[in-house]
Design a protein around this motif. Structure first.
Motif, PDB file in Angstrom:
ATOM      1  N   GLY A  95       1.020   3.859  -3.029  1.00 15.11           N
ATOM      2  CA  GLY A  95       0.650   5.340  -2.750  1.00 15.11           C
ATOM      3  C   GLY A  95       1.852   6.148  -3.406  1.00 15.11           C
ATOM      4  N   ARG A  98       1.062  10.041  -3.429  1.00 12.79           N
ATOM      5  CA  ARG A  98       0.562  10.182  -1.979  1.00 12.79           C
ATOM      6  C   ARG A  98       1.318  10.849  -1.313  1.00 12.79           C
ATOM      7  N   LYS A 156       0.922  -1.306  -0.198  1.00 17.08           N
ATOM      8  CA  LYS A 156      -0.022  -0.167   0.041  1.00 17.08           C
ATOM      9  C   LYS A 156       0.887   1.193  -0.004  1.00 17.08           C
TER      10      LYS A 156
END
Length: 172
Positions: free
Chosen positions: A22, A27, A18
């Motif tokens: 990301g 992110r 993740k």
């Protein structure tokens, strides 16, 4: 069903995946994420050198020696200055309110802080702490500075807007 180490390994691998995905898609991480999370609370980021200094501020063992002789200043402050020990403990721990600490420290002359360093059994650097707190109290988070520059009101929390929360009720 997985359990024990196998489950821990799967959860860890999933978390890593993740994070990596990301980051590939932009992110926020690190300092930008810190500012997004804490600017509205008025909590400034610390530089690496400041983080090292904060460790020396948190040596306080709450013995109360620094509060000896402070009764007159505490009384004269009208509740703004609770005593030096309380300021040291609250401003050297997680998520301190630097503005409140700076207002409290305004009641204590630097000479007195230097004298308190001499009687402190753990040698908390009160003078350096006061300078640090005052510098952080004057620091504005990035979001607040950007909002002011754009002519927009910066985001605030309920506490900073002066709203009071309803009193908690006892369970029945």
């Amino acid at each position: 069903m997985l359990s024990g180490r196998a489950l821990a390994l799967v959860v860890l691998a999933w978390s890593l995946l993740k994070v990596l995905v990301g980051r590939m898609f932009g992110r926020k991480t690190g300092l930008p994420l810190f500012h997004e999370n804490y600017d509205a609370d008025g909590l400034p980021a610390l530089e690496p050198a400041e983080r090292e200094r904060v460790a020396s501020f948190s040596r306080c063992i709450a013995c109360g020696r620094c509060d000896v002789g402070e009764a007159d200043r505490i009384a004269a402050s009208g509740g703004e200055y609770p005593g030096l020990m309380t300021i040291v403990l609250s401003s050297s721990r997680s998520m301190p309110d630097y503005d409140a600490a700076a207002r409290s420290l305004a009641h204590v002359p630097m000479e007195v802080l230097a004298q308190k360093e001499e009687i402190c059994p753990t040698r908390v650097p009160f003078v350096e702490l006061a300078r640090f707190v005052r510098s952080k109290a004057g620091a504005k988070p990035l979001a607040a500075m950007s909002a002011v520059a754009a002519g927009v009101e910066a985001p605030t929390t309920e506490a900073s807007e002066g709203r009071e929360h309803p009193p908690a009720t006892a369970p029945t």
